[in-house]
Design an enzyme around this catalytic site. Structure first.
Site, mmCIF file in Angstrom:
data_model
loop_
_atom_site.group_PDB
_atom_site.id
_atom_site.type_symbol
_atom_site.label_atom_id
_atom_site.label_comp_id
_atom_site.label_asym_id
_atom_site.label_seq_id
_atom_site.Cartn_x
_atom_site.Cartn_y
_atom_site.Cartn_z
ATOM 1 N N TYR A 171 -48.743 -11.721 56.515
ATOM 2 C CA TYR A 171 -48.477 -13.063 56.324
ATOM 3 C C TYR A 171 -48.211 -13.482 55.431
ATOM 4 O O TYR A 171 -47.190 -13.686 54.532
ATOM 5 C CB TYR A 171 -49.057 -14.011 57.670
ATOM 6 C CG TYR A 171 -48.649 -15.500 57.833
ATOM 7 C CD1 TYR A 171 -47.451 -16.162 58.254
ATOM 8 C CD2 TYR A 171 -49.538 -16.104 56.857
ATOM 9 C CE1 TYR A 171 -47.599 -17.195 57.735
ATOM 10 C CE2 TYR A 171 -49.499 -17.845 57.123
ATOM 11 C CZ TYR A 171 -48.185 -18.161 57.363
ATOM 12 O OH TYR A 171 -47.455 -19.425 56.593
ATOM 13 N N SER A 175 -47.248 -21.229 51.359
ATOM 14 C CA SER A 175 -48.486 -21.510 52.018
ATOM 15 C C SER A 175 -49.295 -21.663 51.037
ATOM 16 O O SER A 175 -49.683 -20.539 50.636
ATOM 17 C CB SER A 175 -48.434 -20.157 53.149
ATOM 18 O OG SER A 175 -49.387 -20.738 53.725
HETATM 19 P P1 NDP Z 1 -43.892 -24.911 64.211
HETATM 20 O O1 NDP Z 1 -43.925 -23.577 64.365
HETATM 21 O O2 NDP Z 1 -44.063 -25.478 64.610
HETATM 22 O O3 NDP Z 1 -42.506 -24.637 63.057
HETATM 23 C C1 NDP Z 1 -41.510 -23.460 62.455
HETATM 24 C C2 NDP Z 1 -39.851 -23.404 63.117
HETATM 25 O O4 NDP Z 1 -39.396 -21.962 61.875
HETATM 26 C C3 NDP Z 1 -39.246 -23.587 64.000
HETATM 27 O O5 NDP Z 1 -37.960 -25.053 63.428
HETATM 28 C C4 NDP Z 1 -38.571 -22.269 64.326
HETATM 29 O O6 NDP Z 1 -37.656 -22.725 65.528
HETATM 30 C C5 NDP Z 1 -38.633 -21.818 63.582
HETATM 31 N N1 NDP Z 1 -38.302 -20.895 63.448
HETATM 32 C C6 NDP Z 1 -39.422 -19.808 62.973
HETATM 33 N N2 NDP Z 1 -38.663 -18.356 63.110
HETATM 34 C C7 NDP Z 1 -37.037 -18.266 63.071
HETATM 35 C C8 NDP Z 1 -35.896 -17.482 63.139
HETATM 36 N N3 NDP Z 1 -36.842 -16.159 63.273
HETATM 37 N N4 NDP Z 1 -35.311 -18.558 62.845
HETATM 38 C C9 NDP Z 1 -34.333 -19.886 62.759
HETATM 39 N N5 NDP Z 1 -35.828 -20.353 62.937
HETATM 40 C C10 NDP Z 1 -36.369 -19.783 62.601
HETATM 41 O O7 NDP Z 1 -44.407 -24.113 62.420
HETATM 42 P P2 NDP Z 1 -44.653 -25.140 61.294
HETATM 43 O O8 NDP Z 1 -43.379 -26.077 61.045
HETATM 44 O O9 NDP Z 1 -45.679 -25.434 60.730
HETATM 45 O O10 NDP Z 1 -43.903 -24.313 60.079
HETATM 46 C C11 NDP Z 1 -42.734 -24.013 59.442
HETATM 47 C C12 NDP Z 1 -43.279 -23.281 57.852
HETATM 48 O O11 NDP Z 1 -44.238 -24.107 57.604
HETATM 49 C C13 NDP Z 1 -43.190 -21.672 58.158
HETATM 50 O O12 NDP Z 1 -42.471 -21.526 57.190
HETATM 51 C C14 NDP Z 1 -44.652 -21.709 58.350
HETATM 52 O O13 NDP Z 1 -44.897 -20.290 57.310
HETATM 53 C C15 NDP Z 1 -45.143 -22.066 56.898
HETATM 54 N N6 NDP Z 1 -46.780 -23.017 56.984
HETATM 55 C C16 NDP Z 1 -47.161 -23.448 57.835
HETATM 56 C C17 NDP Z 1 -48.779 -23.986 58.191
HETATM 57 C C18 NDP Z 1 -49.531 -24.657 59.423
HETATM 58 O O14 NDP Z 1 -50.521 -24.706 59.040
HETATM 59 N N7 NDP Z 1 -48.713 -25.462 60.611
HETATM 60 C C19 NDP Z 1 -49.064 -23.522 56.627
HETATM 61 C C20 NDP Z 1 -48.619 -23.553 55.694
HETATM 62 C C21 NDP Z 1 -47.121 -22.508 55.991
HETATM 63 P P3 NDP Z 1 -36.823 -21.988 66.006
HETATM 64 O O15 NDP Z 1 -38.051 -21.709 66.982
HETATM 65 O O16 NDP Z 1 -36.502 -22.794 67.281
HETATM 66 O O17 NDP Z 1 -36.074 -20.870 65.903
HETATM 67 C C1 8X3 Z 2 -50.599 -21.924 57.746
HETATM 68 C C2 8X3 Z 2 -51.673 -21.861 56.562
HETATM 69 O O1 8X3 Z 2 -53.876 -20.554 56.342
HETATM 70 O O2 8X3 Z 2 -53.173 -20.469 58.664
HETATM 71 O O3 8X3 Z 2 -49.584 -20.796 56.244
HETATM 72 O O4 8X3 Z 2 -51.460 -18.941 56.220
HETATM 73 S S1 8X3 Z 2 -52.791 -20.254 56.974
#
Ligand code: NDP
Ligand code: 8X3
Length: 255
Positions: free
Chosen positions: A156, A143
């Site tokens: 985070y 991220s």
């Molecule tokens: P979502 O919440 O849409 O998806 C997150 C996914 O992670 C879900 O499929 C969820 O599945 C899974 N997950 C969460 N916790 C667990 C767990 N304990 N065990 C197994 N699976 C888990 O978020 P994003 O797609 O946005 O996030 C994906 C990644 O990208 C993350 O690592 C996030 O930190 C990162 N990210 C996101 C950004 C954003 O702005 N959206 C920006 C930068 C990075 P389920 O709940 O079914 O377990």
């Molecule tokens: C998710 C993006 O800017 O909320 O990783 O941390 S931010």
């Protein structure tokens, strides 16, 4: 020739789901993981019918090391011997506020999922990637929070700085095995991320994306596919990808 398997964590929503859809469209078979089994099963059926590839739903919590090991052990030998790419995507933020008001359960959820979960899955899958006869790659979803620290982001951000460091460490340790290791570090992207971060408060979550055009999950999936389809001699170490309206973690041009 049949394309190998991509093992994607957190494929029940957001980036992971978009990666599953796009890699399948390109002919890859998939192992898709997450905790919400119904969603995984549904996605697997849809992708199989649309793209004629194998899709294995695998439901477990990445924080549970024994469950990770059991889920990987349960894969068939055919799947295990054909995993060429691991996308470590499962992750979350929980809460946003001053560190002295932090809730230890929120801290544990972030550290256990984003750092320890990524380690458990990597440890379980890397032996199969090492043994795969063909191009091999790990793509970690970090991220912008792993590059900068912003107000209220403390734990985070620390967890994503750990992903940044682990990506570099993996690249060094896996070099003898010619496994490419890459990171994608996205900025603001509209997925379920903010609803999870703000514990179901849809209004607060929606406000994060008000007044500008955020990234979409498919932008990250397209980036992952680009990384995975470079020639054998090319590894892209790191991609910081943000909405055009975002200069850094705290400066966003809103209408
Ligand atoms: P979502 O919440 O849409 O998806 C997150 C996914 O992670 C879900 O499929 C969820 O599945 C899974 N997950 C969460 N916790 C667990 C767990 N304990 N065990 C197994 N699976 C888990 O978020 P994003 O797609 O946005 O996030 C994906 C990644 O990208 C993350 O690592 C996030 O930190 C990162 N990210 C996101 C950004 C954003 O702005 N959206 C920006 C930068 C990075 P389920 O709940 O079914 O377990
Ligand atoms: C998710 C993006 O800017 O909320 O990783 O941390 S931010």
């Amino acid at each position: 020739m049949k394309k190998p398997f991509v093992y994607i964590t957190g494929a029940s929503a957001g980036f992971g789901k978009a990666c599953a859809e796009l890699f399948a469209k390109e002919g890859y078979s998939l192992v898709i993981t997450g905790r919400r089994n119904e969603r995984l099963e549904e996605l697997a059926e849809t992708i199989k019918s649309e793209h004629n590839v194998e899709v294995i739903p695998s439901c477990f919590d990445v924080r549970d090391e024994a469950a990770v090991k059991a889920a990987v052990a349960n894969l068939s030998d055919d799947v295990k011997s054909n995993i060429s790419i691991l996308i470590n995507n499962a992750g979350l933020a929980v809460g946003k506020g001053p560190i002295d008001e932090g809730i230890s359960d929120d801290w544990n959820r972030m550290i256990d999922t984003n750092v320890k979960g990524l380690l458990y899955v990597s440890r379980a899958i890397i032996p199969f990637i090492k043994a795969f006869d063909g191009p091999r790659q790990i793509i970690n979803i970090g991220s912008i929070a792993g590059k900068e620290v912003y107000p209220g982001g403390n734990v985070y951000c620390a967890s994503k700085h750990a992903v940044d460091a682990l990506t570099k460490g993996m690249r060094i340790d896996l070099l003898p095995h010619t496994i490419k290791v890459s990171q994608i570090a996205p900025g603001l992207a509209e997925t379920e991320f903010s609803v999870v971060r703000f514990k179901g408060d849809q209004e607060v979550a929606d406000a994060v994306y008000d007044g500008y055009e955020p990234l979409l999950a498919k932008d990250i999936a397209e980036t992952a596919l680009f990384l995975a389809t470079r020639p054998a001699h090319v590894n892209i170490d790191d991609v910081i990808i943000k909405p055009t309206a975002q200069a850094n973690s705290t400066i966003v041009k809103k209408n």
